[in-house]
Design a protein around this motif. Structure first.
Motif, PDB file in Angstrom:
ATOM      1  N   MET A   1      -8.761   3.132   0.167  1.00 26.61           N
ATOM      2  CA  MET A   1      -8.321   1.768   0.495  1.00 26.61           C
ATOM      3  C   MET A   1      -9.180   1.169   1.610  1.00 26.61           C
ATOM      4  O   MET A   1      -9.547  -0.004   1.570  1.00 26.61           O
TER       5      MET A   1
ATOM      6  N   VAL B   1      -7.516  -3.648  -4.437  1.00 25.70           N
ATOM      7  CA  VAL B   1      -6.855  -2.388  -4.064  1.00 25.70           C
ATOM      8  C   VAL B   1      -5.772  -2.058  -5.094  1.00 25.70           C
ATOM      9  O   VAL B   1      -5.659  -0.912  -5.539  1.00 25.70           O
TER      10      VAL B   1
ATOM     11  N   SER C   1       0.838  -1.211   0.000  1.00 22.04           N
ATOM     12  CA  SER C   1       0.000   0.000   0.000  1.00 22.04           C
ATOM     13  C   SER C   1       0.868   1.255   0.000  1.00 22.04           C
ATOM     14  O   SER C   1       0.593   2.209  -0.740  1.00 22.04           O
TER      15      SER C   1
END
Lengths: 237, 262
Positions: B50, A176, A138
């Motif tokens: 997210m 994602v 991420s």
């Protein structure tokens, strides 16, 4: 960056070394690790592919932990702890880069110190869970996307690395990776690098697709997508 | 677990209170004063995106989750708390702003000490440090592993059946191995040290019968019923007791071992 802030990065390196020692000496129990990732790692080292990979759990963590077991002869639980903690330590660099991009260098250093001091991320890593790699992927993607939107260099490599980690580590991070790639492409105005990122993401998803296809006959990255696709199909009719 | 606690925990607890409360304060202040930069908004937007994707997928796959249940808390902490370091960056920025303010008022030295003292107090006063200390040094977190290793030595001597199920029906819904013996316990580590298959109590769907049950003898298990009545169970024999780093654990052996369920 590393040379200029030698003291700060030495602190980070020292923390990482201590963390690795703790992982080797005090691997801590977690159900998911003992029931899934540790047997998977040992099965990888034994060459038992049926019990190494499962369409719900990605392939990257098994690949890393299994390689550690195969190379070092450590048990599966220790390997999971070790790999988790290495992921935790690696997160310091992209976290520093992201926060430096937004708030400046001094805040970035404080953010890394907060990350090191906070017990939660380290505990998850020590328990042999995949959370540290989810954070790593991420952070890399966020940094890549922000660099791209700010018209700065270096974003593509970070986004590609982050997409690879997110696509391989967990079933719920695949989406994602896809959405953040789309955000990257919007910043990049769908130029060549955007399409390269999409192709790269599609490529790194193929091992998971192959795995799911062998289990279910569906060419999708994870078995959890199948009921959703079936439901959407029923709604379309 | 009351619902107010669940809401509170869902928004703040999972992101580590000592850091997320200052971070939220700094962020709200900057939003109110309209000093928030475009990069900050971009970062906030990406984090929220997210989290939203995670929530959608979690609700899609765990639609039966009861809000406030232990499952909810554990799952939400691990699924949503992962991105917390990005939110803490506002706390880090707040610290820098505070130090700058101290410097402008020629109080940098005193101010630095104050910031460090407050930060240390926040972290140490919060229970996590003591939890980690317990886990790593005292071994509370290792209790199940230590008990599991001890009992698995006994299991290794006691179990004489095959080491694997033949033609094991691998399941798509979850990962199960064909290893034997199969030991069911609250913590899934009872068979790990002898490389059998451990199954946690909360795990449903394992396609074969267990060989052993391994239960912690304390209030939690009595409350949840796993250890209750197993001595009188027609299907189980009490065979051994060990101690972990903190608790006592009991092992029960299935009388008709390894009967196939389906």
């Amino acid at each position: 960056m590393f040379v200029r802030d030698r003291i700060f990065w030495s602190f980070c390196l020292l923390t990482a070394i201590i963390a690795v020692i703790v992982a080797l000496c005090c691997p801590t129990v977690s159900n998911d690790c003992i029931n899934r990732f540790a047997p998977m790692a040992e099965a990888f080292a034994e060459g038992n592919w049926q019990e190494t990979f499962h369409p719900r759990f990605g392939f990257l963590f098994q690949l890393l932990t299994g390689t550690v077991v195969f190379v070092t002869g450590l048990s599966g639980d220790v390997a999971c702890s070790l790999v988790g903690v290495i992921g935790w330590a690696l997160c310091m660099v992209p976290l520093y880069l992201v926060v430096r991009h937004v708030f400046g260098e001094r805040a970035a250093k404080v953010a890394v110190i907060l990350y090191v001091v906070a017990p939660m991320p380290f505990a998850w890593a020590l328990r042999g869970l995949r959370e540290s790699y989810r954070l790593l992927g991420s952070l890399l993607m966020v940094w890549g996307v922000m660099r791209c939107h700010s018209k700065m260099r270096g974003g593509f490599a970070a986004a590609a690395a982050g997409a690879a980690v997110l696509a391989g580590i967990r079933a719920d991070t695949m989406l994602v990776a896809g959405v953040l790639s789309l955000v990257y492409a919007i910043g990049n105005r769908f130029r060549l690098r955007s399409w390269l990122l999409f192709v790269w993401l599609a490529l790194v998803l193929q091992p998971s697709c192959l795995l799911t296809w062998k289990w279910t006959g569906w060419w999708v990255p994870t078995s959890q997508y199948i009921p959703v696709i079936e439901m959407l199909g029923r709604m379309m009719r | 677990m009351t619902s107010w606690w669940s809401w509170y925990y869902a928004f703040f607890g999972i992101h580590y209170l000592p850091f997320v409360i200052p971070a939220a304060a700094v962020l709200v202040l900057r939003l109110v004063l309209r000093r928030v930069s475009r990069r900050e908004l971009a970062l906030l937007g990406l984090v929220l995106l997210m989290l939203l994707l995670e929530a959608v997928q979690l609700i899609a796959s765990h639609a039966s989750f009861e809000f406030g249940s232990e499952d909810f808390i554990v799952t939400w902490e691990r699924y949503f708390g992962v991105l917390a370091p990005l939110l803490w960056s506002w706390a880090a920025f707040g610290v820098i702003q505070l130090l700058d303010w101290f410097e402008r008022h020629r109080l940098l030295k005193v101010g630095s000490y104050a910031v460090i003292a407050v930060a240390l107090f926040a972290v140490f006063a919060f229970d996590n440090i003591s939890k980690r200390y317990d886990e790593i040094v005292k071994g509370a977190g290792r209790d199940a592993m230590v008990a599991g290793e001890r009992i698995s030595r006994f299991i290794a001597r006691d179990y004489t059946g095959p080491r694997r199920f033949e033609n094991f029906p691998y399941q798509i819904n979850d990962y199960y191995t064909s290893r034997r013996p199969v030991v069911v316990g609250f913590w899934g580590c009872a068979a790990w040290a002898c490389r059998g298959q451990s199954q946690g109590v909360m795990k449903g769907g394992y396609p074969m019968r267990e060989d052993y049950l391994f239960a912690r003898v304390d209030r939690r298990f009595v409350k949840e019923g796993l250890g209750r009545g197993l001595e009188r169970s027609p299907e189980h024999d009490f065979v051994h007791e060990v101690r972990g780093t903190k608790f006592r654990w009991r092992l029960y052996r299935r009388k008709q071992q390894n009967k196939k369920v389906r």
